[in-house]
Design an enzyme around this catalytic site. Sequence first.
Site, PDB file in Angstrom:
ATOM      1  N   GLN A   1       5.546  -2.784   9.957  1.00  0.00           N
ATOM      2  CA  GLN A   1       5.797  -1.916   8.809  1.00  0.00           C
ATOM      3  C   GLN A   1       4.480  -1.265   8.415  1.00  0.00           C
ATOM      4  OE1 GLN A   1       6.503  -4.256   5.369  1.00  0.00           O
ATOM      5  NE2 GLN A   1       7.291  -2.588   4.124  1.00  0.00           N
TER       6      GLN A   1
ATOM      7  N   GLU B   1      13.666  -5.752   2.147  1.00  0.00           N
ATOM      8  CA  GLU B   1      12.573  -6.706   2.328  1.00  0.00           C
ATOM      9  C   GLU B   1      12.565  -7.765   1.231  1.00  0.00           C
ATOM     10  OE1 GLU B   1       8.654  -4.943   2.624  1.00  0.00           O
ATOM     11  OE2 GLU B   1       7.682  -6.893   2.900  1.00  0.00           O
TER      12      GLU B   1
HETATM   13  C1  LIG Z   1       0.250 -11.424   3.744  1.00  0.00           C
HETATM   14  C2  LIG Z   1       0.436  -9.963   3.534  1.00  0.00           C
HETATM   15  C3  LIG Z   1       1.175  -9.238   4.446  1.00  0.00           C
HETATM   16  C4  LIG Z   1       1.365  -7.867   4.267  1.00  0.00           C
HETATM   17  N1  LIG Z   1       2.049  -7.171   5.221  1.00  0.00           N
HETATM   18  C5  LIG Z   1       2.197  -5.820   5.081  1.00  0.00           C
HETATM   19  C6  LIG Z   1       2.845  -5.049   6.099  1.00  0.00           C
HETATM   20  O1  LIG Z   1       3.291  -5.590   7.104  1.00  0.00           O
HETATM   21  N2  LIG Z   1       2.947  -3.713   5.936  1.00  0.00           N
HETATM   22  C7  LIG Z   1       2.468  -3.081   4.828  1.00  0.00           C
HETATM   23  O2  LIG Z   1       2.637  -1.875   4.715  1.00  0.00           O
HETATM   24  N3  LIG Z   1       1.825  -3.771   3.849  1.00  0.00           N
HETATM   25  C8  LIG Z   1       1.675  -5.124   3.952  1.00  0.00           C
HETATM   26  N4  LIG Z   1       1.009  -5.845   2.978  1.00  0.00           N
HETATM   27  C9  LIG Z   1       0.399  -5.102   1.886  1.00  0.00           C
HETATM   28  C10 LIG Z   1       1.017  -5.281   0.524  1.00  0.00           C
HETATM   29  O3  LIG Z   1       2.247  -4.612   0.446  1.00  0.00           O
HETATM   30  C11 LIG Z   1       0.022  -4.781  -0.524  1.00  0.00           C
HETATM   31  O4  LIG Z   1      -1.073  -5.662  -0.490  1.00  0.00           O
HETATM   32  C12 LIG Z   1       0.574  -4.719  -1.904  1.00  0.00           C
HETATM   33  O5  LIG Z   1       1.560  -3.722  -2.015  1.00  0.00           O
HETATM   34  C13 LIG Z   1      -0.511  -4.462  -2.946  1.00  0.00           C
HETATM   35  O6  LIG Z   1      -1.313  -3.375  -2.623  1.00  0.00           O
HETATM   36  P1  LIG Z   1      -2.920  -3.505  -2.651  1.00  0.00           P
HETATM   37  O7  LIG Z   1      -3.253  -4.641  -1.765  1.00  0.00           O
HETATM   38  O8  LIG Z   1      -3.484  -2.198  -2.354  1.00  0.00           O
HETATM   39  O9  LIG Z   1      -3.260  -3.939  -4.125  1.00  0.00           O
HETATM   40  P2  LIG Z   1      -3.439  -2.970  -5.366  1.00  0.00           P
HETATM   41  O10 LIG Z   1      -2.312  -2.034  -5.417  1.00  0.00           O
HETATM   42  O11 LIG Z   1      -4.799  -2.407  -5.380  1.00  0.00           O
HETATM   43  O12 LIG Z   1      -3.270  -4.008  -6.551  1.00  0.00           O
HETATM   44  C14 LIG Z   1      -4.353  -4.820  -7.036  1.00  0.00           C
HETATM   45  C15 LIG Z   1      -3.875  -5.463  -8.334  1.00  0.00           C
HETATM   46  O13 LIG Z   1      -3.579  -4.444  -9.297  1.00  0.00           O
HETATM   47  C16 LIG Z   1      -2.280  -4.583  -9.781  1.00  0.00           C
HETATM   48  N5  LIG Z   1      -1.681  -3.283 -10.061  1.00  0.00           N
HETATM   49  C17 LIG Z   1      -1.688  -2.180  -9.299  1.00  0.00           C
HETATM   50  N6  LIG Z   1      -0.961  -1.210  -9.848  1.00  0.00           N
HETATM   51  C18 LIG Z   1      -0.457  -1.731 -10.990  1.00  0.00           C
HETATM   52  C19 LIG Z   1       0.404  -1.226 -12.000  1.00  0.00           C
HETATM   53  N7  LIG Z   1       0.938   0.000 -11.963  1.00  0.00           N
HETATM   54  N8  LIG Z   1       0.703  -2.031 -13.016  1.00  0.00           N
HETATM   55  C20 LIG Z   1       0.198  -3.299 -13.063  1.00  0.00           C
HETATM   56  N9  LIG Z   1      -0.597  -3.818 -12.160  1.00  0.00           N
HETATM   57  C21 LIG Z   1      -0.916  -3.040 -11.125  1.00  0.00           C
HETATM   58  C22 LIG Z   1      -1.528  -5.289  -8.671  1.00  0.00           C
HETATM   59  O14 LIG Z   1      -0.368  -5.924  -9.152  1.00  0.00           O
HETATM   60  C23 LIG Z   1      -2.571  -6.241  -8.156  1.00  0.00           C
HETATM   61  O15 LIG Z   1      -2.572  -7.378  -8.955  1.00  0.00           O
HETATM   62  C24 LIG Z   1       0.812  -7.217   3.137  1.00  0.00           C
HETATM   63  C25 LIG Z   1       0.089  -7.964   2.214  1.00  0.00           C
HETATM   64  C26 LIG Z   1      -0.117  -9.316   2.405  1.00  0.00           C
HETATM   65  C27 LIG Z   1      -0.907 -10.076   1.393  1.00  0.00           C
END
Ligand SMILES: Cc1cc2nc3c(=O)[nH]c(=O)nc-3n(C[C@H](O)[C@H](O)[C@H](O)COP(=O)(O)OP(=O)(O)OC[C@H]3O[C@@H](n4cnc5c(N)ncnc54)[C@H](O)[C@@H]3O)c2cc1C
Lengths: 381, 355
Positions: free
Chosen positions: A130, A248
């Site tokens: 994904q 998902e």
């Molecule tokens: C084990 C694992 C597997 C994964 N596998 C996939 C995959 O296969 N494919 C894929 O596409 N992605 C994958 N991901 C990515 C995952 O979907 C993202 O990590 C997640 O959506 C958060 O994005 P970010 O890491 O950029 O964090 P950020 O968006 O930067 O968030 C950081 C913090 O800020 C908070 N935050 C951000 N925006 C807001 C808001 N509007 N209101 C309140 N709080 C907010 C978040 O909740 C979080 O606590 C994976 C992640 C993990 C940990």
Amino acid sequence: METVRHREPVVTDHEEFRRQVRAWLAGNVPAGDLPDPDTDDGFGAHRDWERRLYDAGYSGISWPTEYGGRGGDVLHEAIFAEEYELAGAPVRITRPAQRFLGPTLIRYGSAEQRRRWLPGMLRADHIWCQGFSEPDAGSDLAGVRTRARWDGDRFVVDGQKTWTTYGRFGDRMFTLARTGEPGGRHRGLSCLVIDMRGAGVRVRPVRQAHGQTGFAEVFFDSVAVPAGNLVGPRDEGWDVAMTLLSFERGPDAGAPVRTRRRLDALVGDIVEAGGSPGTVRDLGDLYARLSAFQAYTCRRVGARLAGEPVGAESSLVKLFAARLDADIVQLGVELFGDERLAERAPEFLDYWHSRAGSIYGGTAEIQRNVVADRILGLPRC
Amino acid sequence: MLTAEQVRLRAPSAEQRELAASAAGMFFRPDRDERVDAGPEGDFDRGRWTELAGTGLLGAAVPEGAGGLGLSVPDLVVLTEQAGRALLPGPVVETSWIAAPALAALGQEWAPALAATLHGDRVAAAVDATLRGPDLDVASYVVVPADGSDLLCAADRLGATLRVSTQDRLERSFRIARGPDGGGSAAQPLPLTDGLRVLDRGRLGAAAYLVGVAGGLLEQSISYARLREQFGRPIGAFQAVRHRLADSYVELEFARSAVWGAACDVAEGDPAAPVAITCASVAARRAFAEADRHCLQTHGGIGFTWEHPLHVWLKRGATFAARYGLRRDLETELGERLLARTGQQPRGRPPRPHI
Ligand SMILES: Cc1cc2nc3c(=O)[nH]c(=O)nc-3n(C[C@H](O)[C@H](O)[C@H](O)COP(=O)(O)OP(=O)(O)OC[C@H]3O[C@@H](n4cnc5c(N)ncnc54)[C@H](O)[C@@H]3O)c2cc1C
């Protein structure tokens, strides 16, 4: 193009199906663990296992038979998931495909695309990933910048994805990319299937907190993607992506079984350690929550069986289960200290993975926003 | 284990949704606002009780042949949840879940007592293990849980000896008092109803009522968060408020499922139903605790006034969260059961991560 024979549909009677699944698993689940899927050999062993599942008819249980599935219903799928987890069978490297990528293709793909991709997905001929998250677009998925430019007869893709689960072994990526104007937010996004083995794609495995390379960064440098790999309408990929995410996050009948195994293992450790009077109440609380999780899952499977679509409710289960699992592993650490986190401990990976439950698939905060917007009808922030 | 029958049974049917909607319509009486805790201080409201009897709620689980509605336990859960949502007063849970089915089970001899109870002419109540129960001073029959078999006491003269005082309870309009211990001579041993002891029935009924209270609290808080503006926008647009309400909703939906699932277990004659009931009671208390905290906070100062109905909900919830077992005791009971169960199994391992 690959062709598959229509597969034999599953037996309609659910209890008979359960008996068959149970008998097959009892005779076929490998006694010890398969080698670590984070190694090349281990991944290969898991691929072979997927192939065996497919050959035995236990892959794509609710998918149409013409694409290699078994034409069962939601309950067949749920029964299999339950039995699979009860049997302690190997990790499924086709999990993203089975749970959400395939179902999304079944919903939005053309007949030709379904024929082309689905059977290979089920047989693990191709490992599917994904490709949503990017360095600057995580929670804010509409900020996706990976650009897919139309070049007369094909798309040309430039950009980067990150946190791609199984990226290191991936063959195909279900990608969300920008086909419209930069900065267009929810509009102008499209879903493209990208051949990860093709020219211009570079994959860099990323080690996770526990040291394994569960995910990867994926770079696209002028990658040519045929027009036939566009899934759903051009520039309207957001809806496709949202459907994918609800699959998902949706109910997984195997999940309460996993949680139960997690809790039972912890309680077994406590019993072995001669008990721990201070934790009796904590255990009771966890037990009650597990029971609620089972009851909720049962209700949701029933609703799906009755034809209700998966919707925003899928965020509820994500929130509830992620917290429950994290609380179980946390109690383990509180009781048994840092030894619990030693790399050789059987709890080691489970501890870390349970903690990721409130991040992957959309963070807990994002799920709360979904509940507030779409279920409670609160004003948007 | 998910079976086809179970899964179908457990997705609430269209009829049950209709039942909930029509119950909500019957229970809410704009002219008799249950949400005001300024009612008669000390007196039992007979008029209101007769009206409630008229809805059929009190005899919902009594067989049709005996003058009831003959509904299933899951149906009764649906009704009771709406009763909690509407803050219905009096021994609704005690009568509909415990006393009325008990009178029906005692047979012909008790038929007049049952009829008078279902008409609201006489009041039937029950106490829990703390020997407390609602409206005991006006009750003609009180069910008392006991070692051995549970008991039905004819309690006509209780009123003379019982002092029901607003000083002994949290909420004026919910008239809880300490009652008989069943030791009197007029006690009648009771058979199980649906395979359940009195305390289990009360536990499940009270859990359904509590889920209703929590749901009602949340509904009001959502409406308030949409209307109330600060900093030029509705407070429901602030994430701190939204996330509180979302968390409350999650707990509520899981508690609702747990209560519902336990009721289905009872209906299916599952011998483990009492355990599921205890789990559901804990889940309901969790849901209420979450709503209790977040809904008062969402209302700010207005929620702390007597005029605003919120405190009535908070109090009713606190009353029900303490009926038929305190959360800590229920949790302890479950924890001990889990330890005993696991002690007999080979030691397991946690699952391997998917990714
Ligand atoms: C084990 C694992 C597997 C994964 N596998 C996939 C995959 O296969 N494919 C894929 O596409 N992605 C994958 N991901 C990515 C995952 O979907 C993202 O990590 C997640 O959506 C958060 O994005 P970010 O890491 O950029 O964090 P950020 O968006 O930067 O968030 C950081 C913090 O800020 C908070 N935050 C951000 N925006 C807001 C808001 N509007 N209101 C309140 N709080 C907010 C978040 O909740 C979080 O606590 C994976 C992640 C993990 C940990």
